[in-house]
Write an enzyme that holds these catalytic residues in place. Structure first.
Site, PDB file in Angstrom:
ATOM      1  N   LYS A 167      19.892  38.293 -12.883  1.00 22.32           N
ATOM      2  CA  LYS A 167      19.215  37.280 -11.776  1.00 22.32           C
ATOM      3  C   LYS A 167      18.324  36.661 -11.913  1.00 22.32           C
ATOM      4  O   LYS A 167      17.880  36.338 -13.483  1.00 22.32           O
ATOM      5  CB  LYS A 167      18.494  38.619 -11.620  1.00 22.32           C
ATOM      6  CG  LYS A 167      19.726  39.642 -11.134  1.00 22.32           C
ATOM      7  CD  LYS A 167      18.578  41.369 -10.413  1.00 22.32           C
ATOM      8  CE  LYS A 167      19.331  41.724  -9.828  1.00 22.32           C
ATOM      9  NZ  LYS A 167      18.952  43.388 -10.038  1.00 22.32           N
ATOM     10  N   TYR A 267      17.473  54.928 -18.852  1.00 22.21           N
ATOM     11  CA  TYR A 267      19.264  55.466 -19.320  1.00 22.21           C
ATOM     12  C   TYR A 267      18.825  56.344 -21.044  1.00 22.21           C
ATOM     13  O   TYR A 267      19.312  57.331 -21.222  1.00 22.21           O
ATOM     14  CB  TYR A 267      19.656  53.731 -20.312  1.00 22.21           C
ATOM     15  CG  TYR A 267      20.492  52.850 -19.035  1.00 22.21           C
ATOM     16  CD1 TYR A 267      21.600  53.508 -18.205  1.00 22.21           C
ATOM     17  CD2 TYR A 267      19.366  52.062 -19.280  1.00 22.21           C
ATOM     18  CE1 TYR A 267      21.944  53.116 -17.474  1.00 22.21           C
ATOM     19  CE2 TYR A 267      20.387  51.335 -17.693  1.00 22.21           C
ATOM     20  CZ  TYR A 267      21.555  51.834 -16.708  1.00 22.21           C
ATOM     21  OH  TYR A 267      22.324  50.760 -15.945  1.00 22.21           O
TER      22      TYR A 267
END
Length: 292
Positions: A167, A267
């Site tokens: 990105k 996570y």
């Protein structure tokens, strides 16, 4: 659009490396507010406070995104001297909760790979290609867009790394496992040639939509629920299982190409049991208790 909005978007592109899709989303959000309230440089705090009512029918995540764009914009205006005050305190706070990522268990990953490996033994190009695709999704944690646009030149000759453009055009080095190197070698032997892409299709490269379809079909053949399997789910599984194995969060951030570690921290929810065990076994007070 006002000059200030254009300057803000230019700053995001130049200083933060914001992706084209991010810039387009910010432009839409700011343009909509400017259309409703007028020039954002001179808008009053009370006017911003009224946006909560205008956004009342929107999803909390959408409200949070729009408010975030405005807060960053007004922070930029203050830093650049366009305004002496920051009126963004009046913006609504949606309190949106970030959804936890879908993940696959170790057994589900094993079932998916067992099926893909069995099919690849037949030697057909499509099956060998699919095995290489899932090895890179799960073994290297690539985004679907990163994987699809990989050029042939990104494949290492000797060094066990891929050069990936993520990105915002940010490049990073991604390790390639021994399994993935073997799968890649099998695919390169069958690569049709004539394309600069690692996974070519119809003059360009395989599309993200087709990748989704291939994974869903593989999931069905592997006896898994197709809704549970996608390129992003395999990326999540890569991150989750690495963290379970003891990977450092900062290392994981680098591997995933996250600009902000807060994105990576999502996570940690899957690793609560390991963390509790770690505290119970390694904390100094726990050691003292064991000696006593």
């Amino acid at each position: 659009m006002s000059e200030a909005v254009d300057a803000f978007l230019a700053m995001l592109a130049a200083e933060r490396g914001a992706a084209a899709n991010t810039l387009a989303a910010y432009r839409r959000d700011l343009e909509a507010v400017e259309g409703a309230l007028g020039n954002l440089v001179t808008v009053k705090q009370a006017d911003l406070g009224g946006l909560g009512q205008q956004w009342s029918d929107l999803a909390p995540a959408t409200v949070a995104r729009k408010a975030s764009a405005l807060r960053q914009f007004y922070g930029f205006l203050v830093d650049e001297g366009w305004r002496s005050d920051d009126p963004s305190a009046a913006l609504p706070r949606a309190g949106a909760r970030r959804q936890l990522p879908k993940i696959l268990s170790h057994a589900e990953v094993e079932a998916l790979f067992s099926r893909a490996e069995k099919e690849a033994q037949g030697g057909t190009a499509s099956a060998v290609r699919l095995l290489a695709l899932i090895e890179l999704l799960y073994g290297s944690g690539l985004r679907a867009s990163e994987l699809m646009s990989l050029p042939l030149s990104a494949v290492p000759r000797d060094a066990p790394f891929l050069t990936v453009t993520g990105k915002g055009g940010q490049a990073r080095m991604v390790p390639v496992s021994g399994r993935a190197k073997t799968a890649l070698a099998g695919w390169l032997a069958l690569h049709p040639g004539g394309s600069k892409y690692l996974f070519p299709s119809r003059g360009k490269h395989l599309t993200r939509v087709r990748l989704f379809q291939l994974l869903k079909e593989l999931a069905v053949r592997a006896g898994l629920t197709p809704e549970k399997v996608s390129p992003h789910v395999l990326r999540h599984a890569f991150a989750t299982h690495l963290l379970e194995g003891g990977a450092d969060l900062r290392v994981l951030q680098t591997l995933l190409g996250h600009a902000d570690i807060a994105t990576t921290q999502i996570y940690t929810h899957v690793d609560a049991a390991r963390l509790v065990t770690l505290v119970n076994e390694r904390h100094p007070l726990a050691e003292k208790r064991q000696r006593d």
